[in-house]
Enzyme design. Structure first.
Site, PDB file in Angstrom:
ATOM      1  N   LYS A 204      32.843  75.103  -2.807  1.00 24.91           N
ATOM      2  CA  LYS A 204      31.523  74.526  -2.545  1.00 24.91           C
ATOM      3  C   LYS A 204      30.605  75.631  -2.039  1.00 24.91           C
ATOM      4  CE  LYS A 204      29.472  70.466  -2.625  1.00 24.91           C
ATOM      5  NZ  LYS A 204      29.794  69.260  -3.411  1.00 24.91           N
TER       6      LYS A 204
ATOM      7  N   GLY B  72      25.593  71.136  -9.273  1.00 28.60           N
ATOM      8  CA  GLY B  72      24.613  70.644  -8.316  1.00 28.60           C
ATOM      9  C   GLY B  72      25.231  69.834  -7.181  1.00 28.60           C
ATOM     10  N   ASP B  73      24.424  69.563  -6.193  1.00 28.11           N
ATOM     11  CA  ASP B  73      24.738  68.639  -5.085  1.00 28.11           C
ATOM     12  C   ASP B  73      23.360  68.312  -4.491  1.00 28.11           C
ATOM     13  OD1 ASP B  73      27.271  67.629  -3.442  1.00 28.11           O
ATOM     14  OD2 ASP B  73      25.769  68.156  -1.952  1.00 28.11           O
TER      15      ASP B  73
HETATM   16  P1  NDP Z   1      19.997  64.362  -4.274  1.00 25.18           P
HETATM   17  O1  NDP Z   1      19.425  65.573  -3.656  1.00 25.18           O
HETATM   18  O2  NDP Z   1      19.679  64.054  -5.684  1.00 25.18           O
HETATM   19  O3  NDP Z   1      19.641  63.066  -3.410  1.00 25.18           O
HETATM   20  C1  NDP Z   1      19.992  62.987  -2.076  1.00 25.18           C
HETATM   21  C2  NDP Z   1      19.496  61.670  -1.520  1.00 25.18           C
HETATM   22  O4  NDP Z   1      20.089  61.446  -0.256  1.00 25.18           O
HETATM   23  C3  NDP Z   1      17.997  61.651  -1.302  1.00 25.18           C
HETATM   24  O5  NDP Z   1      17.511  60.352  -1.458  1.00 25.18           O
HETATM   25  C4  NDP Z   1      17.871  62.122   0.143  1.00 25.18           C
HETATM   26  O6  NDP Z   1      16.693  61.683   0.791  1.00 25.18           O
HETATM   27  C5  NDP Z   1      19.089  61.456   0.757  1.00 25.18           C
HETATM   28  N1  NDP Z   1      19.537  62.287   1.889  1.00 25.18           N
HETATM   29  C6  NDP Z   1      19.991  63.558   1.828  1.00 25.18           C
HETATM   30  N2  NDP Z   1      20.261  64.022   3.041  1.00 25.18           N
HETATM   31  C7  NDP Z   1      19.946  63.038   3.885  1.00 25.18           C
HETATM   32  C8  NDP Z   1      19.997  62.899   5.285  1.00 25.18           C
HETATM   33  N3  NDP Z   1      20.417  63.903   6.071  1.00 25.18           N
HETATM   34  N4  NDP Z   1      19.620  61.709   5.809  1.00 25.18           N
HETATM   35  C9  NDP Z   1      19.197  60.698   5.021  1.00 25.18           C
HETATM   36  N5  NDP Z   1      19.111  60.769   3.687  1.00 25.18           N
HETATM   37  C10 NDP Z   1      19.480  61.917   3.138  1.00 25.18           C
HETATM   38  O7  NDP Z   1      21.583  64.524  -4.073  1.00 25.18           O
HETATM   39  P2  NDP Z   1      22.770  63.765  -4.842  1.00 25.18           P
HETATM   40  O8  NDP Z   1      22.357  62.401  -5.243  1.00 25.18           O
HETATM   41  O9  NDP Z   1      23.295  64.696  -5.858  1.00 25.18           O
HETATM   42  O10 NDP Z   1      23.879  63.675  -3.697  1.00 25.18           O
HETATM   43  C11 NDP Z   1      24.031  62.549  -2.848  1.00 25.18           C
HETATM   44  C12 NDP Z   1      25.425  62.541  -2.245  1.00 25.18           C
HETATM   45  O11 NDP Z   1      26.396  62.481  -3.301  1.00 25.18           O
HETATM   46  C13 NDP Z   1      25.802  63.797  -1.439  1.00 25.18           C
HETATM   47  O12 NDP Z   1      26.665  63.396  -0.386  1.00 25.18           O
HETATM   48  C14 NDP Z   1      26.595  64.630  -2.436  1.00 25.18           C
HETATM   49  O13 NDP Z   1      27.484  65.518  -1.803  1.00 25.18           O
HETATM   50  C15 NDP Z   1      27.348  63.527  -3.177  1.00 25.18           C
HETATM   51  N6  NDP Z   1      27.858  63.862  -4.490  1.00 25.18           N
HETATM   52  C16 NDP Z   1      27.037  64.346  -5.472  1.00 25.18           C
HETATM   53  C17 NDP Z   1      27.550  64.618  -6.725  1.00 25.18           C
HETATM   54  C18 NDP Z   1      26.671  65.045  -7.855  1.00 25.18           C
HETATM   55  O14 NDP Z   1      27.178  65.164  -8.972  1.00 25.18           O
HETATM   56  N7  NDP Z   1      25.384  65.264  -7.662  1.00 25.18           N
HETATM   57  C19 NDP Z   1      28.972  64.457  -7.019  1.00 25.18           C
HETATM   58  C20 NDP Z   1      29.738  63.875  -5.951  1.00 25.18           C
HETATM   59  C21 NDP Z   1      29.185  63.621  -4.736  1.00 25.18           C
HETATM   60  P3  NDP Z   1      15.506  62.739   1.091  1.00 25.18           P
HETATM   61  O15 NDP Z   1      14.833  62.953  -0.237  1.00 25.18           O
HETATM   62  O16 NDP Z   1      14.657  62.058   2.078  1.00 25.18           O
HETATM   63  O17 NDP Z   1      16.152  63.979   1.622  1.00 25.18           O
HETATM   64  O1  2IT Z   2      30.641  66.748  -4.638  1.00 23.00           O
HETATM   65  C1  2IT Z   2      30.806  66.924  -5.864  1.00 23.00           C
HETATM   66  O2  2IT Z   2      31.842  66.586  -6.430  1.00 23.00           O
HETATM   67  C2  2IT Z   2      29.708  67.536  -6.615  1.00 23.00           C
HETATM   68  N1  2IT Z   2      28.665  67.797  -6.040  1.00 23.00           N
HETATM   69  C3  2IT Z   2      29.879  67.840  -8.072  1.00 23.00           C
HETATM   70  C4  2IT Z   2      30.643  69.107  -8.272  1.00 23.00           C
HETATM   71  C5  2IT Z   2      30.723  69.607  -9.692  1.00 23.00           C
HETATM   72  O3  2IT Z   2      31.235  70.737  -9.838  1.00 23.00           O
HETATM   73  O4  2IT Z   2      30.321  68.930 -10.632  1.00 23.00           O
END
Ligand code: NDP
Ligand code: 2IT
Length: 448
Positions: free
Chosen positions: A129, A168-169
Site C-alpha cells: 500500500k 487507486g484508493d
Molecule cells: P474516494 O476518494 O473515491 O471516496 C472516499 C469517500 O469517503 C468520500 O465520500 C469521502 O468524503 C469519504 N471520506 C474519506 N475520508 C473520510 C473521513 N476521514 N471522514 C469521513 N468521510 C471520509 O475513495 P474510495 O471510494 O476509493 O475509498 C473508500 C474506502 O474504500 C476506503 O476505505 C478505501 O480504502 C476502500 N477501498 C477502496 C477500493 C477501491 O478500489 N477504490 C478497494 C477496496 C477498499 P470527502 O469527499 O468529504 O473526503
Molecule cells: O484497498 C484496496 O483493496 C484497494 N484500494 C484496491 C487495490 C488494488 O490494487 O486494486
C-alpha cells in the site's frame, strides 16, 4: 490464557514496541492475531518458522519527499510512502491513498490488511500500500498533475509488473492513475500497462474495475443474506461515503432490489427516503467534482444533514464505504437496535474493535473489509491478466468473473469459520483463510 495465546500476545506486544504510535496498524494486527491461536495449534511449523513475526514486519518501506509547485508558483512539500509488505503470493499489490491523514501507521494498516485480502481473492498477488498526505481537495487539475508527476518521479524505480503494482484508493482515481502512468512511461521509456491498475479503458484499463469494489461488496452481502435464506429484495440500505466504492455499491444494491436511502461525505449526510438518485450523485461526484450537499437543490424532498451521523438512520443493511473507524461501538449498537441484519464493509477497517464485538455478539451477518471489499483488487488482478495477454475482455465476462470470485471468498470464509468452530463468524473465517495460504507459501520459500 493457553500457552499458545501467551506466545501470540507476546508477538503483539513486540509489534507495539517496534512500531510506536501507529495505532491503526496495531488495530489491524490485533484483529488478525486474535484469530490465529487455533491455527498455530494445528500448524506448529508456523511458530517454529516465526511466520507471524515475519508477516508483521514489512519486507520493505519507502518514504520520500514529494515537492511540487501550485498554480501561483508556491512550493509545497508532501511525504510519499510505499510499504511493500509481503510478496509470498505475487508482486506487491495495493492502492495509493492521497489524504491529509496519511502517515506511516495508516499505510501499514492498509498494507497489512491487503496481504490477507489479496490471498482471499485466490489470485497471484502479494500485499502492499502507499500514498501521501497530499490533499487533492480544492486543487486544480494542473496541480494534481504536477503532484502525481513528482510522486512518480521517485516511486517509479520501485515498481514493475513483476515487482509492485499500485492502483487507486481514497483520493486516487482514474485521473491520478493517468498522470502517474504518463510519468512512469516517460521516465522509463516503456509502455508497461501492467505496472498500474485502474487505467483508462483506451490505454490498458479493464472494464468493471471502476465498479468492482462496490459491486463486489454487494455480491458479498448478497451471499451473506442467502446464507440466512434472505436477499436484498425490499431491504432499506445505508452506504456511507460518496466516492468510488459508495457509488457502485449503491448501483448494485438497486440492481439487486434493495433501496439505498442515504450516503455521506466528511461534511454531512444525504437522506432521501424514496431512494437515492444515483445518476445525480454520479454527475455531482464523477463529472462535476462537487459535494453531495448540492443534491438537495434538485430533490426538494431529500434532506441534507450537515455533520449528521448516517448510522442513526434505521436500515436492514449497512455498507460503510468511506474510511477507517467510521462505525464505533455506539453506532454499532444503534444499527443493531434499529434492526440491521447485515453489515458489509466496502471500506478498509471501518468498524472499531468495540463495534465489531457488538456485531458478532448480536449474530448479525458481518462481512469484514478484507473479505467484502476484495472485489476491487481482484479485478485489478484481472486487469493485470488482460495486460499480460495483451487482451481485453467484455463487461459481462469480467463481471461474471468478479461475481464468481466474491461467491468463492464468501464460501471459503463461511466454511473456515465452521471448521474452526465459529459458524457465522466471517472475521475468524477471513483472517484464518487469508493467513494460511500466505503462511504456507512463506514456509515453502524458506527463511527470507
Ligand atoms: P474516494 O476518494 O473515491 O471516496 C472516499 C469517500 O469517503 C468520500 O465520500 C469521502 O468524503 C469519504 N471520506 C474519506 N475520508 C473520510 C473521513 N476521514 N471522514 C469521513 N468521510 C471520509 O475513495 P474510495 O471510494 O476509493 O475509498 C473508500 C474506502 O474504500 C476506503 O476505505 C478505501 O480504502 C476502500 N477501498 C477502496 C477500493 C477501491 O478500489 N477504490 C478497494 C477496496 C477498499 P470527502 O469527499 O468529504 O473526503
Ligand atoms: O484497498 C484496496 O483493496 C484497494 N484500494 C484496491 C487495490 C488494488 O490494487 O486494486
Amino acid at each position: 490464557m493457553s500457552k499458545v495465546d501467551v506466545k501470540i500476545e507476546g508477538m503483539y506486544q513486540e509489534v507495539l514496541k517496534r512500531n510506536p504510535g501507529e495505532t491503526e496498524f496495531h488495530q489491524a494486527v490485533l484483529e488478525v492475531l486474535e484469530c490465529l491461536g487455533p491455527v498455530v495449534v494445528k500448524h506448529p511449523e508456523y511458530l517454529e518458522r516465526k511466520i507471524i513475526e515475519r508477516i508483521c514486519e514489512p519486507e520493505r518501506q519507502i518514504i520520500f519527499r514529494v515537492p511540487w509547485q501550485d498554480d501561483n508558483g508556491i512550493v509545497h512539500i508532501n511525504r510519499g510512502f510505499r510499504v511493500e509488505f509481503n510478496s509470498s503470493l505475487g508482486p506487491y499489490k495495493g492502492g495509493l491513498r492521497f489524504h491529509p491523514s496519511v502517515y506511516l501507521g495508516i499505510v501499514k494498516f492498509l498494507g497489512f490488511e491487503q496481504i490477507f485480502k489479496n490471498s482471499l481473492t485466490g489470485l497471484p498477488i502479494g500485499g502492499g500500500k502507499g500514498g501521501s498526505d497530499f490533499d487533492p481537495k480544492g486543487k486544480s487539475d494542473d496541480e494534481v498533475m504536477r503532484f502525481c508527476q513528482s510522486f512518480m518521479t521517485e516511486l517509479y524505480r520501485h515498481l514493475g509488473e513483476h515487482t509492485d503494482v499500485p492502483a487507486g484508493d481514497i483520493g486516487v482515481g482514474g485521473r491520478e492513475i493517468g498522470y502517474m502512468f504518463g510519468q512512469y512511461k516517460r521516465i522509463t521509456n516503456r509502455y508497461e500497462p501492467g505496472v498500474l491498475t485502474g487505467k483508462g479503458l483506451t490505454w490498458g484499463g479493464s472494464l468493471v474495475r471502476t465498479e468492482a469494489t462496490g459491486y463486489g461488496a454487494t455480491y458479498f452481502v448478497s451471499e451473506m443474506l442467502k446464507a440466512r435464506k434472505d436477499s436484498f429484495e425490499g431491504k432499506t440500505c445505508l452506504v456511507s461515503g460518496s466516492g468510488n466504492v459508495a457509488i457502485y455499491t449503491i448501483e448494485k444494491i438497486h440492481q439487486l432490489g434493495g433501496k439505498c436511502v442515504a450516503c455521506s461525505d466528511s461534511n454531512g449526510v444525504i437522506y432521501h427516503e424514496k431512494g437515492l438518485d444515483l445518476d445525480l450523485i454520479k454527475r455531482l461526484k464523477e463529472v462535476e467534482r462537487r459535494r453531495i450537499s448540492d443534491y438537495v437543490a434538485t430533490h426538494k424532498d431529500a434532506k441534507y444533514i450537515a455533520g449528521g451521523n448516517i448510522w442513526d438512520i434505521p436500515c436492514h443493511v449497512a455498507m460503510p464505504s468511506a474510511t477507517q473507524n467510521e462505525i464505533n461501538g455506539k453506532d454499532a449498537a444503534t444499527l443493531v437496535k434499529n434492526g440491521c441484519i447485515a453489515v458489509g464493509e466496502g471500506a478498509n477497517m471501518p468498524t472499531t474493535p468495540e463495534g465489531v464485538k457488538i456485531f458478532l455478539e448480536a449474530k448479525i451477518s458481518y462481512g469484514p473489509g478484507k473479505a467484502a471489499n476484495a472485489g476491487g483488487v481482484a479485478t485489478s488482478a484481472l486487469e493485470m491478466q488482460q495486460n499480460a495477454g495483451r487482451d481485453s475482455w467484455s463487461f459481462e465476462y469480467t463481471e461474471k468473473k468478479l461475481e464468481d470470485i466474491m461467491i468463492n471468498i464468501h464460501r471459503n470464509c463461511f466454511e473456515t469459520a465452521e471448521e474452526y468452530g465459529a459458524p457465522g463468524n466471517y472475521v475468524l473465517g477471513a483472517n484464518i483463510c487469508g493467513f494460511i495460504k500466505v503462511a504456507n507459501a512463506m514456509v515453502a520459500h524458506g527463511i527470507i
